[in-house]
Design an enzyme around this catalytic site. Structure first.
Site, PDB file in Angstrom:
ATOM      1  N   ASN A 334       0.974  -1.085   0.167  1.00  0.00           N
ATOM      2  CA  ASN A 334       0.055  -0.082   0.123  1.00  0.00           C
ATOM      3  C   ASN A 334       0.998   1.194  -0.035  1.00  0.00           C
ATOM      4  O   ASN A 334       1.504   1.536   1.169  1.00  0.00           O
ATOM      5  CB  ASN A 334      -0.959   0.110   1.165  1.00  0.00           C
ATOM      6  CG  ASN A 334      -1.897  -0.897   1.241  1.00  0.00           C
ATOM      7  OD1 ASN A 334      -2.956  -0.800  -0.057  1.00  0.00           O
ATOM      8  ND2 ASN A 334      -2.354  -2.051   1.932  1.00  0.00           N
ATOM      9  N   GLU A 340      -4.554   2.571   9.921  1.00  0.00           N
ATOM     10  CA  GLU A 340      -4.195   2.099  10.907  1.00  0.00           C
ATOM     11  C   GLU A 340      -2.573   2.428  11.466  1.00  0.00           C
ATOM     12  O   GLU A 340      -2.109   1.852  12.360  1.00  0.00           O
ATOM     13  CB  GLU A 340      -4.021   0.602  11.187  1.00  0.00           C
ATOM     14  CG  GLU A 340      -3.356  -0.206  10.218  1.00  0.00           C
ATOM     15  CD  GLU A 340      -4.070  -0.190   8.609  1.00  0.00           C
ATOM     16  OE1 GLU A 340      -3.604  -1.097   8.022  1.00  0.00           O
ATOM     17  OE2 GLU A 340      -4.896   0.458   8.556  1.00  0.00           O
ATOM     18  N   ARG A 588     -57.078  -1.205  41.413  1.00  0.00           N
ATOM     19  CA  ARG A 588     -57.591  -1.361  40.183  1.00  0.00           C
ATOM     20  C   ARG A 588     -58.938  -1.348  39.779  1.00  0.00           C
ATOM     21  O   ARG A 588     -59.226  -0.076  39.451  1.00  0.00           O
ATOM     22  CB  ARG A 588     -57.558  -2.822  40.010  1.00  0.00           C
ATOM     23  CG  ARG A 588     -57.695  -3.437  38.415  1.00  0.00           C
ATOM     24  CD  ARG A 588     -58.078  -4.869  38.209  1.00  0.00           C
ATOM     25  NE  ARG A 588     -59.580  -5.115  38.948  1.00  0.00           N
ATOM     26  CZ  ARG A 588     -60.542  -4.897  38.081  1.00  0.00           C
ATOM     27  NH1 ARG A 588     -60.343  -4.419  36.770  1.00  0.00           N
ATOM     28  NH2 ARG A 588     -61.646  -5.196  38.661  1.00  0.00           N
ATOM     29  N   HIS A 790     -70.224  -2.647  44.045  1.00  0.00           N
ATOM     30  CA  HIS A 790     -69.833  -1.116  43.652  1.00  0.00           C
ATOM     31  C   HIS A 790     -70.989  -0.264  44.536  1.00  0.00           C
ATOM     32  O   HIS A 790     -71.967  -0.554  44.743  1.00  0.00           O
ATOM     33  CB  HIS A 790     -70.070  -0.865  42.264  1.00  0.00           C
ATOM     34  CG  HIS A 790     -69.049  -1.367  41.297  1.00  0.00           C
ATOM     35  ND1 HIS A 790     -68.015  -0.853  40.908  1.00  0.00           N
ATOM     36  CD2 HIS A 790     -68.671  -2.664  41.139  1.00  0.00           C
ATOM     37  CE1 HIS A 790     -66.993  -1.681  40.330  1.00  0.00           C
ATOM     38  NE2 HIS A 790     -67.679  -2.954  40.433  1.00  0.00           N
TER      39      HIS A 790
END
Length: 1198
Positions: A334, A340, A588, A790
């Site tokens: 290269n 790197e 709930r 209820h």
């Protein structure tokens, strides 16, 4: 001319006489190959242009600055906002109008800019023109120095075939390969026929893994050649290939060299680049670990020998493959700086870029103190390339805006980058490298640990990165032992198993930004806003221990009895208990009744430690199941399973009770039996104890499935009988005392641990309560009896006292401030009324008062859902309409949603009429929903009961009504009403028997795989179960969770309506991790794409988000209306959203055939064809919002 000069200039090829006379350290090799002038004058460089971009450009600029050299940058149109152009002293646009890559390959324009900016030299970086000898030559021809090898050497080394020849000439071993560039696939075939497979194609004029393909069989040769050629042509401007035998399991070793203009060459030791993916380097290490010193010396010597042979100048890399037997082969040179190069700089202390520049000035290696003896290795360095690639998607490059960037730094860490900052735009045009991270330490183990630590410190948001993959490599045992080859990544699939990044802070901020631009994600039912208060949590009692002075002790409760002795013994202990036991429904049913089930985990969990401390003698907390399950996902965007698990952690001593709809589990339809069994198993594992099992029609086969599932899971089975009518009224004969006693006998015979009367509408009057409980107690003296009611009419406390005196063991209550009206009776009132009697509950009023005070404050946070918006008190008309408490509130909000709030009184009356039309049903979810949907349908379409009966054949009824008549939720006591049933079904086949028994078992493994594939992330077993119950709701929730994170961590006001500008608040992610958030601003202007920018400060750091304003992009259309009286003109029976279109234009349809599914809130409706015919035109599509009577489609009558 001296004798030495003559000796030097007399030979342009081969060794000169001088070379033969001088020792090797003084020889000058092939000097005559240079086009440079033969003088040794040092010519200082004052200005350098970098013909590159990004990280390497900045690397060169920094070297220039340190040397006192001015720098010039080039940038393409796409890079005008890139950091590299800002780091240079000057910057100029290159390649205007050209494609992004071509801009940096435009040699004439680069030379022109260099001349106009009066630079002395050009540095090519790596990639682009860095290995183009014609570019180097063009520089020299224009009196600009090229910082790199000479054009001749570059041409020779850049051509892999010529480089191969040079290696052979120099006596360096090579891999068998072609002796010239190959441009024709037929030549490739000839080579393979001669040398065999496997082979590797390499770009003859470039590197970096581009244009590389390995071929292992002939069938792949042609396609791979074409792909490699195309890639090389795109990357390097030349598609020629070099072909060589492929070495299967080598290590990749490369040697860094430097040569000066006087024939001197040194190496700076080797780098190990073995860890590769598709021939692209992932991690580079210097020096190579576990490399035999003898082999190292040979490789280094061969690298220097080859460089000297070709007269190499400047920086370069000689690359080798090392076979497992120690044989190594030259593969290429290269002729440039490598990505790197950094690791070599770290271990040698040599700044390679500065040395490149100095060599180009004419300095010798000796003058730069770069003799081989002076170059020493210190420690180990490794480099990781952090890229914007998604390893989970085959390293697909990601693009976009970096919203957050925080790097890992510290001792031994170096960062080389360019685009690594918040706000940077990652484009699709260039390499995906974000930053290079280099770690340097005394050995490979320490360097790897530093790298691991640094990468874990990184926070990159907005784009994906390969950091998870890099971390997997760094933690792999074979990597840490340096026991790998170039196939390491391909042969270790575990490297691609990643832990998903939570990214919680960024997601939560994005939720807030969306909230501030587009409004609430949870539809607010009224115009009231949440209050600004933070409810005060009452203090819990603390005690002093040896370990701590402030330890909160958890008193024992009924949970201990259950865990220690099991369900049967638990039920026996309950029955033997003196005094009345209470179940608290505040968690709930109370908020389902009063606040549309909208109370969030955040507020439930805040008070939970107080409940555990002060109400340990409660029989149970009703805190899960029923409507809370789907509402948690659908509207509150939180996981119901997490809610249950977290409550169990905070309340370990009180049994939990849930509402299980028999064979319907927590859904509104029937499921395969294995779904119900698996649901109960998972619920028990998550912390559930008592399963109150009922069926909306008291259909025994459905109840028995739920009981068996709960028992098999190890839970306490509480078989429930839903109560309606009035057993004290002799005129109400359908649901009389005998009916309830008979049903109770069957539940006890089936093995229920506890018997429950579920009075969901509050119809159980005191006298009726006494009659019913006395009858049940005399019949079943040993079975605990639990009463749920209820308080809609206001008689709840009185009825519960009557129940206690008649022999009930447990009754339901709610915190005082969450009681009354459609909720349960008041806890405080009942406790006070029974204090000092044989039914004394053992609860303390001061604790109840503190508990109530918390909920009184908390309730103001849920003002948008307050039932008191329209309901100011209880109402005894419940004895007439029989609407269940929870549904009463839901009907109110559905009425608001549909624009029928002024007609709510009419809806209540229609509810009673609808109930009679359907045969006087047991009314509890989902049967109550059937009645409610029919009632709203009647009011919306102005229909009387007689109209429904007379016109049933032509009306499109809500889907819940149609499915009920088909038998999807079971068979009602007394059967279906005829002929209304047949008219509504319009020929649809009814289901006989228990619906679930006809359904095939669900394949949970397949469903899990489908969810993972659909959402691209891991899913839990509880996610799978949520999907089994509510497929679309679960899909939407998972997507929301992925996009916005754990929004349940916000306090309720912030969650619902968002923070105010300038407001500061905190969010606790987990113990020890707190986010400090400040809302800064929302931009008033929008981008061209309709986005607004929202600014925050997170832990002192600025964060901003671009959010699309949905109101800008919303298209408002006026839809045509259906023609009244025209049978083929099909209109929408109600306002809503199109969920599904089931036919296409041109389809033949039968009368009654489903055409379209509409939805408003939770109610879905199937629009059926009023006639038989052909679909002429469809006017709607999926997700379209409609008003009532909007034209859906035209049908031509056959």
């Amino acid at each position: 001319m001296t004798i030495i000069t003559r000796l030097i200039t007399g030979h342009r090829n081969g060794k000169t006489a001088l070379q033969q006379l001088l020792p090797i350290t003084c020889r000058s090799v092939n000097i005559a190959n240079r086009r440079y002038d033969s003088s040794y004058e040092v010519k200082p460089i004052k200005k350098v242009l970098v013909a590159n971009r990004g990280e390497i450009a900045i690397r060169v600029f920094r070297a220039c600055t340190e040397l006192g050299i001015r720098s010039v940058a080039l940038y393409s149109e796409q890079d005008k906002m890139h950091m590299h152009r800002l780091k240079a002293d000057e910057a100029y646009l290159v390649g205007k109008g050209l494609p992004p890559v071509q801009a940096y390959l435009n040699i004439p324009e680069i030379i022109r800019i260099a001349q106009e900016s009066e630079v002395d030299a050009i540095h090519p970086g790596y990639g682009f023109l860095s290995e183009r000898s014609d570019f180097a030559r063009s520089c020299l021809d224009n009196d600009i120095r090229f910082i790199g090898p000479s054009p001749d050497v570059m041409a020779r080394m850049g051509d892999k075939v010529e480089a191969r020849k040079a290696a052979i000439e120099a006596g360096v071993r090579v891999v068998p390969g072609t002796d010239r560039p190959v441009i024709n696939v037929n030549d490739a075939k000839v080579f393979v026929e001669k040398h065999g497979l496997p082979v590797i194609f390499k770009a003859a004029y470039g590197g970096g893994g581009r244009g590389m393909r390995v071929v292992r069989n002939m069938a792949e040769l042609e396609e791979n050649f074409e792909r490699a050629t195309s890639e090389a042509l795109s990357a390097f401007g030349n598609g020629a290939m070099f072909i060589e035998r492929f070495i299967e399991h080598p290590r990749h070793i490369e040697v860094q060299i430097l040569g000066d203009s006087y024939g001197n060459v040194v190496h700076l030791y080797e780098r190990d680049c073995t860890v590769q993916r598709r021939h692209q380097k992932i991690i580079e290490i210097a020096p190579s670990p576990n490399l035999d010193p003898v082999i190292r010396d040979k490789i280094l010597a061969d690298a220097v020998k080859l460089a000297r042979h070709v007269g190499y100048q400047n920086a370069g890399t000689v690359e080798f493959l090392l076979d497992s037997d120690g044989t190594y082969y030259f593969i290429e040179v290269n002729a440039r700086l490598q990505v790197e190069h950094t690791v070599t700089e770290e271990i040698t202390g040599v700044d390679l870029v500065q040395k490149q520049i100095r060599i180009s000035e004419g300095q010798s290696l000796a003058n730069l103190n770069l003799t081989q003896d002076n170059i020493r290795v210190q420690g180990t360095a490794l480099q990781c390339r952090v890229t914007t690639e998604d390893p989970a998607k085959n390293f697909q490059p990601d693009t976009g805006r970096i919203e957050v960037f925080r790097s890992g730094e510290g001792f031994g860490i170096r960062l080389d980058g360019a685009s690594a900052f918040a706000g940077a735009i990652i484009s699709p045009y260039y390499d995906s490298l974000l930053v290079k991270v280099i770690a340097h330490a005394s050995n490979i183990g320490s360097a790897s640990a530093k790298m691991n630590r640094a990468l874990r410190e990184f926070r990159v948001r907005g784009v994906k990165t390969n950091i998870p993959f890099l971390l997997n490599v760094l933690e792999n045992e074979k990597f840490l032992k340096s026991s790998y080859d170039t196939n390491f990544i391909d042969t270790h699939p575990e490297l691609f198993k990643f832990e998903a990044s939570q990214n919680r802070a960024q997601k939560l901020l994005y939720y807030l930004a969306n909230l501030m631009v587009n409004g609430p994600s949870t539809p607010l039912a009224t115009k009231l806003k949440p209050s600004d208060i933070i409810p005060a949590v009452p203090a819990t009692t603390t005690t002093t221990t040896a370990e701590s002075t402030t330890t909160t002790t958890t008193p024992n409760g009924w949970k201990l009895v259950l865990d220690r002795e099991g369900p049967e013994a638990f039920a026996k202990a309950v029955r033997q208990h003196k005094g009345l036991l209470l179940m608290d429904t505040t968690y709930r049913d109370a908020h389902q009744s009063l606040l549309a089930t909208r109370v969030r985990s955040y507020d439930l969990l805040r008070i939970s430690p107080y409940v555990s401390q002060n109400f340990s003698n409660l029989f149970s907390l009703e805190n899960w199941g029923g409507a809370t399950f789907d509402v948690a996902m659908r509207f509150l965007h939180e996981d119901p399973w997490e809610r249950l698990s977290e409550m169990r952690t905070l309340i370990p001593n009180i049994p939990f009770q849930m509402l299980l709809r028999g064979a319907n589990a927590v859904g509104y339809t029937s499921y395969p039996d294995n779904v119900v069994f698996k649901f109960c198993e998972l619920a028990k594992q998550a912390g559930m104890d008592i399963f109150r099992v009922f069926d909306s029609l008291n259909y025994l086969p459905n109840i028995l499935v739920g009981m068996e599932a709960a028992g098999q899971a190890g839970g306490v089975v509480e078989g429930a009988i839903s109560y309606t009518g009035d057993v004290s009224d002799p005129k109400r004969t359908k649901y009389n005392l005998d009916y309830y006693v008979d049903l109770a006998d069957k539940l006890v015979a089936a093995g229920t641990h506890i018997l429950c009367i579920k009075d969901m509408a509050g119809l159980l009057k005191p006298r009726a309560a006494k009659m019913l409980i006395e009858a049940l107690r005399s019949r079943h003296p040993d079975v605990p009896i639990h009463i749920h009611t209820h308080d809609t009419a206001g008689a709840g406390v009185a009825s519960m006292i009557y129940c206690a005196e008649a022999g009930a063991d447990i009754v339901d209550v709610a915190a005082d401030s969450m009681s009354g009206m459609t909720s349960q009776p008041s806890m405080g009132a009942l406790v006070a009324a029974l204090a000092g009697t044989e039914h004394d509950t053992g609860l303390k009023l001061p604790h109840i008062s503190d508990y109530s005070a918390y909920w009184e404050q908390t309730r103001t946070l849920y003002a948008p859902f307050e039932c008191t918006t329209t309901m100011k008190s209880g109402n005894a008309d419940v004895y007439l309409n029989e609407i269940p408490g929870g549904q009463y509130t839901n009907l109110q909000f559905q009425a608001y949603s549909l624009g029928l709030e002024k007609q709510f009184e009419q809806i209540k009356k229609a509810y009673a009429e609808a109930n009679k039309l359907l045969g006087d049903l047991i009314k509890v979810t989902p049967s109550s929903k059937v009645v409610g949907d029919l009632a709203q349908f009647m009011v919306q379409n102005n229909l009387s009961a007689k109209d429904v009966e007379d016109r049933a054949e032509e009306l499109s009824f809500p889907s819940s009504v149609v499915e009920f008549m088909q038998g999807f939720i079971g068979e009602p006591y007394g059967g279906f009403p005829e002929p209304l049933r047949s008219k509504i079904l319009k020929g649809l086949a009814p289901i006989r028997g228990r619906p679930g028994q006809h359904l095939p078992p669900m394949n949970f493994i397949q469903l899990k795989d489908e969810l993972v594939e659909k959402h691209g992330e891991p899913v839990s077993d509880t996610d799978v179960m949520s999907s089994a119950m509510y497929p679309k709701v679960c899909d939407d929730f998972i997507q929301f969770r992925h996009e916005f994170g754990p929004v349940s961590l916000f306090d309720t006001r912030i969650f619902l309506t968002g923070p105010k500008v300038g407001e500061e608040f905190e969010v606790t992610l987990e113990k020890g991790k707190v986010l400090h958030i400040k809302t800064l601003a929302v931009s008033e202007t929008r981008t061209n794409t309709g986005e607004q920018e929202v600014f925050f400060e997170l832990n002192g750091q600025l964060r901003s988000f671009l959010v699309k304003d949905k109101s800008v992009t919303k298209e408002i259309k006026s839809n045509p209306k259906a023609l009244k009286g025209v049978k083929g003109s099909v209109g929408a029976p109600m306002p809503g959203t199109v969920i599904e279109v089931r036919v296409q234009e041109g389809d033949k349809v039968d009368k009654g055939q489903p055409l379209i599914v509409l939805s408003a809130m939770k109610m879905e409706m199937i629009v059926q064809s009023p006639i038989g015919g052909t679909v002429k035109k469809i006017f709607v599509n999926k997700d379209m919002k409609l008003e009532g009577d909007d034209l859906l489609m035209d049908i031509d009558v056959d």
